[in-house]
Design an enzyme around this catalytic site. Structure first.
Site, PDB file in Angstrom:
ATOM      1  N   SER A 100      60.127  38.409  43.551  1.00 55.96           N
ATOM      2  CA  SER A 100      60.339  37.554  44.632  1.00 55.96           C
ATOM      3  C   SER A 100      61.980  37.239  44.678  1.00 55.96           C
ATOM      4  CB  SER A 100      59.804  36.259  44.845  1.00 55.96           C
ATOM      5  OG  SER A 100      60.228  35.557  45.788  1.00 55.96           O
ATOM      6  N   ALA A 131      44.888  43.920  45.789  1.00 58.20           N
ATOM      7  CA  ALA A 131      45.088  44.867  46.948  1.00 58.20           C
ATOM      8  C   ALA A 131      44.084  44.555  48.086  1.00 58.20           C
ATOM      9  CB  ALA A 131      45.015  46.491  46.471  1.00 58.20           C
ATOM     10  N   TYR A 174      56.567  29.041  40.124  1.00 55.70           N
ATOM     11  CA  TYR A 174      56.558  30.576  40.839  1.00 55.70           C
ATOM     12  C   TYR A 174      57.816  31.034  40.668  1.00 55.70           C
ATOM     13  CZ  TYR A 174      55.880  33.998  44.869  1.00 55.70           C
ATOM     14  OH  TYR A 174      55.962  35.125  45.579  1.00 55.70           O
ATOM     15  N   ILE A 202      57.662  37.621  53.740  1.00 56.59           N
ATOM     16  CA  ILE A 202      56.879  38.560  54.598  1.00 56.59           C
ATOM     17  C   ILE A 202      55.666  37.930  54.917  1.00 56.59           C
ATOM     18  CG2 ILE A 202      55.632  40.846  53.806  1.00 56.59           C
ATOM     19  CD1 ILE A 202      58.453  40.795  53.085  1.00 56.59           C
ATOM     20  N   ALA A 224      59.761  30.726  38.259  1.00 49.28           N
ATOM     21  CA  ALA A 224      60.000  31.110  36.831  1.00 49.28           C
ATOM     22  C   ALA A 224      59.177  32.161  36.513  1.00 49.28           C
ATOM     23  CB  ALA A 224      59.310  29.793  35.906  1.00 49.28           C
ATOM     24  N   LYS A 243      58.338  34.725  38.801  1.00 50.09           N
ATOM     25  CA  LYS A 243      58.996  35.885  39.323  1.00 50.09           C
ATOM     26  C   LYS A 243      60.351  36.451  38.623  1.00 50.09           C
ATOM     27  CE  LYS A 243      55.876  36.480  42.222  1.00 50.09           C
ATOM     28  NZ  LYS A 243      55.025  37.940  42.119  1.00 50.09           N
TER      29      LYS A 243
HETATM   30  P1  NAP Z   1      48.297  37.096  49.597  1.00 49.20           P
HETATM   31  O1  NAP Z   1      48.303  37.688  50.843  1.00 49.20           O
HETATM   32  O2  NAP Z   1      48.087  35.727  49.253  1.00 49.20           O
HETATM   33  O3  NAP Z   1      47.258  38.269  48.582  1.00 49.20           O
HETATM   34  C1  NAP Z   1      47.294  38.028  47.376  1.00 49.20           C
HETATM   35  C2  NAP Z   1      46.346  38.973  46.555  1.00 49.20           C
HETATM   36  O4  NAP Z   1      46.417  38.765  45.235  1.00 49.20           O
HETATM   37  C3  NAP Z   1      45.028  38.903  47.065  1.00 49.20           C
HETATM   38  O5  NAP Z   1      44.691  40.504  47.088  1.00 49.20           O
HETATM   39  C4  NAP Z   1      44.197  38.369  46.039  1.00 49.20           C
HETATM   40  O6  NAP Z   1      42.934  38.814  45.761  1.00 49.20           O
HETATM   41  C5  NAP Z   1      45.102  38.731  44.761  1.00 49.20           C
HETATM   42  N1  NAP Z   1      45.038  37.956  43.653  1.00 49.20           N
HETATM   43  C6  NAP Z   1      45.058  36.597  43.414  1.00 49.20           C
HETATM   44  N2  NAP Z   1      44.837  36.084  42.276  1.00 49.20           N
HETATM   45  C7  NAP Z   1      44.564  37.131  41.750  1.00 49.20           C
HETATM   46  C8  NAP Z   1      44.002  37.131  40.359  1.00 49.20           C
HETATM   47  N3  NAP Z   1      43.874  36.518  39.421  1.00 49.20           N
HETATM   48  N4  NAP Z   1      43.404  38.647  39.775  1.00 49.20           N
HETATM   49  C9  NAP Z   1      43.420  39.735  40.693  1.00 49.20           C
HETATM   50  N5  NAP Z   1      43.747  39.478  42.028  1.00 49.20           N
HETATM   51  C10 NAP Z   1      44.297  38.358  42.383  1.00 49.20           C
HETATM   52  O7  NAP Z   1      49.715  37.464  48.971  1.00 49.20           O
HETATM   53  P2  NAP Z   1      50.972  38.275  49.355  1.00 49.20           P
HETATM   54  O8  NAP Z   1      51.840  37.520  50.365  1.00 49.20           O
HETATM   55  O9  NAP Z   1      50.459  39.519  49.850  1.00 49.20           O
HETATM   56  O10 NAP Z   1      51.780  38.516  48.128  1.00 49.20           O
HETATM   57  C11 NAP Z   1      51.552  39.754  47.248  1.00 49.20           C
HETATM   58  C12 NAP Z   1      52.668  39.747  46.166  1.00 49.20           C
HETATM   59  O11 NAP Z   1      54.050  39.458  46.798  1.00 49.20           O
HETATM   60  C13 NAP Z   1      52.523  38.491  45.039  1.00 49.20           C
HETATM   61  O12 NAP Z   1      52.927  38.732  43.991  1.00 49.20           O
HETATM   62  C14 NAP Z   1      53.713  37.514  45.924  1.00 49.20           C
HETATM   63  O13 NAP Z   1      54.224  36.404  44.901  1.00 49.20           O
HETATM   64  C15 NAP Z   1      54.650  38.425  46.090  1.00 49.20           C
HETATM   65  N6  NAP Z   1      55.774  38.002  47.357  1.00 49.20           N
HETATM   66  C16 NAP Z   1      55.182  37.616  48.481  1.00 49.20           C
HETATM   67  C17 NAP Z   1      55.994  37.182  49.299  1.00 49.20           C
HETATM   68  C18 NAP Z   1      55.861  36.749  50.758  1.00 49.20           C
HETATM   69  O14 NAP Z   1      56.524  36.351  51.644  1.00 49.20           O
HETATM   70  N7  NAP Z   1      54.537  37.061  51.281  1.00 49.20           N
HETATM   71  C19 NAP Z   1      57.451  37.082  49.226  1.00 49.20           C
HETATM   72  C20 NAP Z   1      57.827  37.377  47.774  1.00 49.20           C
HETATM   73  C21 NAP Z   1      57.021  38.095  46.917  1.00 49.20           C
HETATM   74  P3  NAP Z   1      41.559  38.127  46.391  1.00 49.20           P
HETATM   75  O15 NAP Z   1      42.113  37.665  47.733  1.00 49.20           O
HETATM   76  O16 NAP Z   1      40.597  39.017  46.324  1.00 49.20           O
HETATM   77  O17 NAP Z   1      41.644  36.875  45.512  1.00 49.20           O
END
Ligand code: NAP
Length: 265
Positions: A150, A21, A163, A196, A165, A167
């Site tokens: 996703s 978060a 990824y 996003i 797999a 999801k």
């Molecule tokens: P992001 O901006 O890269 O943020 C990722 C977040 O996950 C950060 O807060 C990070 O924390 C945290 N994180 C990563 N590894 C971690 C771990 N081992 N333990 C605890 N926290 C961890 O990603 P996002 O785009 O917001 O994506 C959020 C979710 O939505 C993910 O599951 C992603 O696969 C999914 N998603 C995203 C998209 C898209 O288009 N963006 C589309 C489909 C699904 P720190 O920075 O503190 O390390």
């Protein structure tokens, strides 16, 4: 006006844990749930400065907030985190398994560690968190588990074997948990975002973003708040009869782009 106020506070007194978060979608979810009156635990791994800003923003909304550093791929880290949440807030009502990473590459060249780390964080991380809230939620006979999957977990994507797999695994886990926990009033649903705008997708070349855009029915990239709105609804009592579902937010899963869009969602 009174109705609007009540609607805005539909999660008053509830405690929500949101993994990952500090940034992006997780940050938007934490803020949205706080706006609905929930006390929130914002989990993060590395982004100390970013999480401090999220905490400040949430405190200003008048709810309680606690930041906890934990690597969700570690079973023991997660166990400690959930214990701390209960010590602080007395219960956990909502778990949002959001934290995730990408390590893209074609299967032929994908390193073993890039496969393992994506599965460990994106899939096992969700298992670890669900495992450690399960006794709490089942005992209190209520709870909401919302997993961020996703569209890629439904369609697959060239360059994202690891990824997609993970999801797809999240979707299987969601449906199974829904069946295991349903009789105790605990629901489990997945949200499958399309493309996003976050740090995760920021690095993609303009050519790839344009190709993505052409597949999106609404002709714009998604915002973290578009995902947070659905999560907030699923967390409320109004979603009490919805479980085991996957809700896309929204790149139509039928209209795929191919290899040139192989990263980022
Ligand atoms: P992001 O901006 O890269 O943020 C990722 C977040 O996950 C950060 O807060 C990070 O924390 C945290 N994180 C990563 N590894 C971690 C771990 N081992 N333990 C605890 N926290 C961890 O990603 P996002 O785009 O917001 O994506 C959020 C979710 O939505 C993910 O599951 C992603 O696969 C999914 N998603 C995203 C998209 C898209 O288009 N963006 C589309 C489909 C699904 P720190 O920075 O503190 O390390």
């Amino acid at each position: 006006m009174k109705d609007v106020k009540e609607h805005e506070l539909m999660l008053k007194g509830k405690t929500a844990v949101i993994t990952g978060a500090s940034r992006g979608i997780g940050r938007a979810i934490a803020i949205k749930l706080a706006k609905h009156g929930a006390n929130v635990v914002v989990n993060y791994r590395n982004s100390v400065d970013a999480v401090a800003k999220v905490v400040k923003e949430i405190e200003a909304l008048g709810v309680k907030v606690l930041a906890i550093q934990a690597d969700i791929s570690s079973y023991s880290d997660v166990e400690k985190m959930m214990k701390k949440c209960v010590e602080e807030f007395g219960s956990i009502d909502i778990l949002v398994n959001n934290a995730g990473i990408t390590k893209d590459g074609l299967l032929m060249r994908m390193k073993e560690e890039d496969f393992d780390s994506v599965i460990d964080i994106n899939l096992k991380g969700a298992f670890n968190c669900t495992r450690h809230v399960s006794a709490i939620m089942l005992k209190q006979r209520s709870g909401r588990i919302i997993n961020i999957s996703s569209v890629t977990g439904i369609t697959g994507n060239a360059g994202q074997v690891n990824y997609s797999a993970a999801k797809a695994g999240i979707i299987g886990m969601t449906k199974s948990v829904a069946r295991e926990f349903g009789s105790r009033g605990v629901t489990c649903n997945a949200v499958a975002p399309g493309f996003i705008q976050t740090d995760m997708t920021e690095a993609l070349p303009t050519k790839v973003k344009d190709a993505m855009l052409s597949t999106i029915p609404l002709k714009r990239l998604g915002r973290p708040e578009d995902v947070a709105n659905v999560v907030a609804f699923l967390a409320t009592d109004e979603a009490a009869y919805i479980t085991g579902q996957v809700i896309n937010v929204d790149r139509s899963e039928e209209r795929r782009v191919g290899k040139e869009c192989s990263q980022g969602v």
